[in-house]
Design a protein around this motif. Structure first.
Motif, PDB file in Angstrom:
ATOM      1  N   ARG A 204       2.544  -3.224   3.258  1.00  0.00           N
ATOM      2  CA  ARG A 204       2.865  -2.915   4.644  1.00  0.00           C
ATOM      3  C   ARG A 204       1.962  -3.706   5.571  1.00  0.00           C
ATOM      4  O   ARG A 204       0.901  -4.207   5.165  1.00  0.00           O
ATOM      5  CB  ARG A 204       2.704  -1.419   4.924  1.00  0.00           C
ATOM      6  CG  ARG A 204       1.277  -0.928   4.728  1.00  0.00           C
ATOM      7  CD  ARG A 204       1.083   0.522   5.087  1.00  0.00           C
ATOM      8  NE  ARG A 204      -0.262   0.956   4.728  1.00  0.00           N
ATOM      9  CZ  ARG A 204      -0.906   1.973   5.268  1.00  0.00           C
ATOM     10  NH1 ARG A 204      -0.309   2.699   6.203  1.00  0.00           N
ATOM     11  NH2 ARG A 204      -2.123   2.292   4.881  1.00  0.00           N
TER      12      ARG A 204
ATOM     13  N   ASP B 215      -1.924  -4.857   4.888  1.00  0.00           N
ATOM     14  CA  ASP B 215      -2.383  -3.982   3.800  1.00  0.00           C
ATOM     15  C   ASP B 215      -1.898  -4.577   2.485  1.00  0.00           C
ATOM     16  O   ASP B 215      -0.994  -4.060   1.835  1.00  0.00           O
ATOM     17  CB  ASP B 215      -1.827  -2.575   4.015  1.00  0.00           C
ATOM     18  CG  ASP B 215      -2.465  -1.540   3.102  1.00  0.00           C
ATOM     19  OD1 ASP B 215      -3.572  -1.798   2.589  1.00  0.00           O
ATOM     20  OD2 ASP B 215      -1.851  -0.476   2.899  1.00  0.00           O
TER      21      ASP B 215
ATOM     22  N   LEU C 155      -6.671  -0.403   5.847  1.00  0.00           N
ATOM     23  CA  LEU C 155      -6.353  -0.698   7.239  1.00  0.00           C
ATOM     24  C   LEU C 155      -7.193   0.128   8.199  1.00  0.00           C
ATOM     25  O   LEU C 155      -7.249  -0.192   9.391  1.00  0.00           O
ATOM     26  CB  LEU C 155      -4.867  -0.433   7.500  1.00  0.00           C
ATOM     27  CG  LEU C 155      -3.874  -1.329   6.765  1.00  0.00           C
ATOM     28  CD1 LEU C 155      -2.450  -0.989   7.187  1.00  0.00           C
ATOM     29  CD2 LEU C 155      -4.164  -2.801   7.030  1.00  0.00           C
TER      30      LEU C 155
ATOM     31  N   ASP D 247       3.413   1.036  11.525  1.00  0.00           N
ATOM     32  CA  ASP D 247       3.448   0.340  10.248  1.00  0.00           C
ATOM     33  C   ASP D 247       4.852  -0.150   9.940  1.00  0.00           C
ATOM     34  O   ASP D 247       5.846   0.495  10.314  1.00  0.00           O
ATOM     35  CB  ASP D 247       2.986   1.260   9.121  1.00  0.00           C
ATOM     36  CG  ASP D 247       1.511   1.617   9.213  1.00  0.00           C
ATOM     37  OD1 ASP D 247       0.830   1.105  10.127  1.00  0.00           O
ATOM     38  OD2 ASP D 247       1.041   2.403   8.379  1.00  0.00           O
TER      39      ASP D 247
ATOM     40  N   ARG E 198       0.332  -3.252   9.614  1.00  0.00           N
ATOM     41  CA  ARG E 198       0.135  -2.370  10.763  1.00  0.00           C
ATOM     42  C   ARG E 198       0.090  -3.236  12.017  1.00  0.00           C
ATOM     43  O   ARG E 198      -0.740  -4.152  12.114  1.00  0.00           O
ATOM     44  CB  ARG E 198      -1.150  -1.557  10.622  1.00  0.00           C
ATOM     45  CG  ARG E 198      -1.422  -0.622  11.795  1.00  0.00           C
ATOM     46  CD  ARG E 198      -2.423   0.459  11.416  1.00  0.00           C
ATOM     47  NE  ARG E 198      -1.863   1.322  10.371  1.00  0.00           N
ATOM     48  CZ  ARG E 198      -2.575   2.208   9.672  1.00  0.00           C
ATOM     49  NH1 ARG E 198      -3.882   2.319   9.896  1.00  0.00           N
ATOM     50  NH2 ARG E 198      -1.989   2.945   8.742  1.00  0.00           N
TER      51      ARG E 198
END
Length: 296
Positions: A17, A67, A44, A6, A19
């Motif tokens: 964020r 996210d 996520l 992340d 990923r």
């Protein structure tokens, strides 16, 4: 760097964020991907996010799953209790589960975050063996809407643009479009709990964009706006989906604007099928995404 990890980012005055699913054997392509969830839900970890990241990275495409900041939960009261036969949690259960998602915000926060995620992906593409000019954007359902809105903002910014815009069972217009006779007949066989109605869609959309007149540029709902200058587009519609008319109308609008577009209908599939691991339509859609995004 081959392990999923992340990365913290900030845009629209909110932290979020991404990923990253690095491709073990990169083919040079990268996809910024957005899950769905009526703008209010989604994580996520859901298959619509995680399955896409894992499967496409195995095909050589690094995936950056976003996210993004979710919209408020006010629409739950408007939508009311779900069909008891739909195997869905109650609004109270959903609210309790989603309270941990952190701060929430309406448009344009998520839209700005997708743009920021795209910019981060372009700037860091080489780290993952990807070409900065082969960074695409895509998503499913509300994530497809967010992808299209970000592509519109990126087009107007007139700098780096996505190579491909990939939209899976998208909602691209502010409201439910009237189905043709064939589609209306097919939708009669679908459980009511699996369909969006004009009332439920309006509640979801107003929860995301409060003022329907506050979208002059098509950044919230790209459908019905000037689409000229968008990149190549792939649209994958679920056949048994009350949102299918939006995807089909958007394809016609793209063609009229001289944008290259490919439209695929997943026969027999209902909205949200990417959340069902092993679903035949999901397998076919994943292959389409790999071929379209991964193509040189």
């Amino acid at each position: 760097m081959t392990e999923t990890h992340d990365v913290a980012l900030r845009a629209g005055d909110h932290d979020f964020r991404v990923r990253v699913y690095p491709a073990p054997e990169p083919n040079g392509a990268l996809l910024v991907w957005l899950h769905g969830g009526a703008f209010m839900f989604g994580t996520l970890e859901m298959p619509e996010a995680d399955q896409v990241g894992r499967r496409l990275s195995a095909d050589g495409i690094t995936v950056v799953s976003v996210d993004y900041t979710l919209a408020p939960l006010e629409a739950l009261e408007i939508l009311g209790p779900p069909d008891p036969d739909a195997d869905m949690p109650s609004p109270e259960q959903m609210r309790a589960e989603m309270e941990a998602a952190g701060p929430r915000a309406r448009f344009p926060v998520a839209n700005l975050q997708v743009v920021a995620a795209f910019d981060w992906a372009v700037a860091n593409a080489a780290t993952y063996g990807a070409d900065p000019e082969r960074v695409s954007v895509g998503g499913a359902s509300a994530g497809a809407n967010l992808s299209a809105g970000a592509a519109m903002r990126l087009r107007d910014r007139a700098t780096t643009a996505p190579r491909v815009l990939a939209l899976v069972y998208p909602s691209l217009h502010d409201g439910i479009l009237e189905p043709n006779d064939e589609t209306a007949e097919l939708l009669r066989s679908v459980p009511a709990a699996r369909l969006f109605t004009p009332e439920s869609r309006d509640a979801i959309n107003r929860n995301y964009l409060e003022d329907p007149d506050g979208d002059a540029h098509g950044y919230a709902f790209a459908g019905g706006h000037d689409l000229a200058g968008l990149p190549e587009v792939l649209i994958v519609n679920a056949e048994l989906d009350s949102l299918r008319p939006s995807g089909e109308a958007f394809a016609a609008e793209l063609a009229a604007a001289s944008v290259d577009v490919r439209v695929v209908r997943e026969h027999g599939a209902m909205h949200g099928y990417l959340n069902e691991i092993g679903h035949p339509a999901g397998e076919h859609t994943l292959a389409l995404l790999a071929d379209t995004v991964g193509g040189s």
